[in-house]
Design an enzyme around this catalytic site. Structure first.
Site, PDB file in Angstrom:
ATOM      1  N   THR A 128      -0.642  -2.118   3.901  1.00  0.00           N
ATOM      2  CA  THR A 128      -2.097  -2.263   3.716  1.00  0.00           C
ATOM      3  C   THR A 128      -2.450  -1.532   2.311  1.00  0.00           C
ATOM      4  OG1 THR A 128      -2.654  -0.219   4.686  1.00  0.00           O
ATOM      5  CG2 THR A 128      -2.645  -2.413   5.911  1.00  0.00           C
ATOM      6  N   ASP A 129      -3.418  -2.025   1.847  1.00  0.00           N
ATOM      7  CA  ASP A 129      -3.873  -1.456   0.519  1.00  0.00           C
ATOM      8  C   ASP A 129      -5.068  -0.358   0.794  1.00  0.00           C
ATOM      9  OD1 ASP A 129      -6.293  -2.827   0.994  1.00  0.00           O
ATOM     10  OD2 ASP A 129      -5.879  -4.421  -0.458  1.00  0.00           O
ATOM     11  N   LYS A 130      -5.919   0.073  -0.044  1.00  0.00           N
ATOM     12  CA  LYS A 130      -6.717   1.093  -0.097  1.00  0.00           C
ATOM     13  C   LYS A 130      -7.992   0.844   0.834  1.00  0.00           C
ATOM     14  CE  LYS A 130      -9.241   4.701  -2.687  1.00  0.00           C
ATOM     15  NZ  LYS A 130      -9.781   5.271  -3.893  1.00  0.00           N
ATOM     16  N   ILE A 152      -6.585  -3.477   4.022  1.00  0.00           N
ATOM     17  CA  ILE A 152      -6.132  -4.791   4.313  1.00  0.00           C
ATOM     18  C   ILE A 152      -4.763  -5.158   3.773  1.00  0.00           C
ATOM     19  CG2 ILE A 152      -6.588  -7.302   3.130  1.00  0.00           C
ATOM     20  CD1 ILE A 152      -9.542  -6.415   2.820  1.00  0.00           C
TER      21      ILE A 152
END
Length: 137
Positions: free
Chosen positions: A13-15, A18
């Site tokens: 996931t990203d920051k 997501i």
């Protein structure tokens, strides 16, 4: 064919929490390897036969986001098949929602990097692929 399943890992996931878009390409490869193993043409067998199958093009259509720890199921099918090229189709679902669709196209090369006409040189493999070809509607 039973769909391939993947649990989204935290590191995928990203920051924003997501699933990062680049991971869907890896998930496509995981599903493709699973599919090939299920039909009896896993990478070990392909490599033992001296066949390479590089990706020559991809499409990616992101429909909805996924997050850690969602479990996605990936349906894979053969969308197109010719003597030299194979295109897989992918439908990713989380629960009942389609979250991603895509395709990957592949050619076939011998151990020296020359194109292989699959139907003539490996008729059993071609027949296996043809069996899973999605019928035109």
């Amino acid at each position: 064919m039973k769909p391939y399943t993947h649990r989204i890992n935290y590191y995928e996931t990203d920051k924003m929490g997501i699933t990062h878009h680049s991971n869907y390409i890896r998930f496509m490869e995981e599903a493709r390897i699973y599919f090939l193993e299920q039909i009896g043409w896993g990478f070990e067998k392909l490599e033992a036969e001296g066949i390479g199958s590089p990706v020559i093009s991809l499409t990616a259509n992101y429909k909805k986001t996924t997050k850690f720890p969602d479990v996605i199921s990936i349906e894979i099918y053969i969308e197109k098949l010719s003597a030299f090229k194979l295109t897989f189709g992918y439908v990713f679902k989380h629960e009942d929602d389609v979250v991603f669709t895509g395709t990957s196209s592949h050619c076939f090369l011998d151990s020296e990097g020359r194109p292989v006409m699959l139907e003539k040189r490996y008729p059993e493999m071609y027949a296996s692929f043809k069996e899973y070809l999605k019928e035109e509607k």
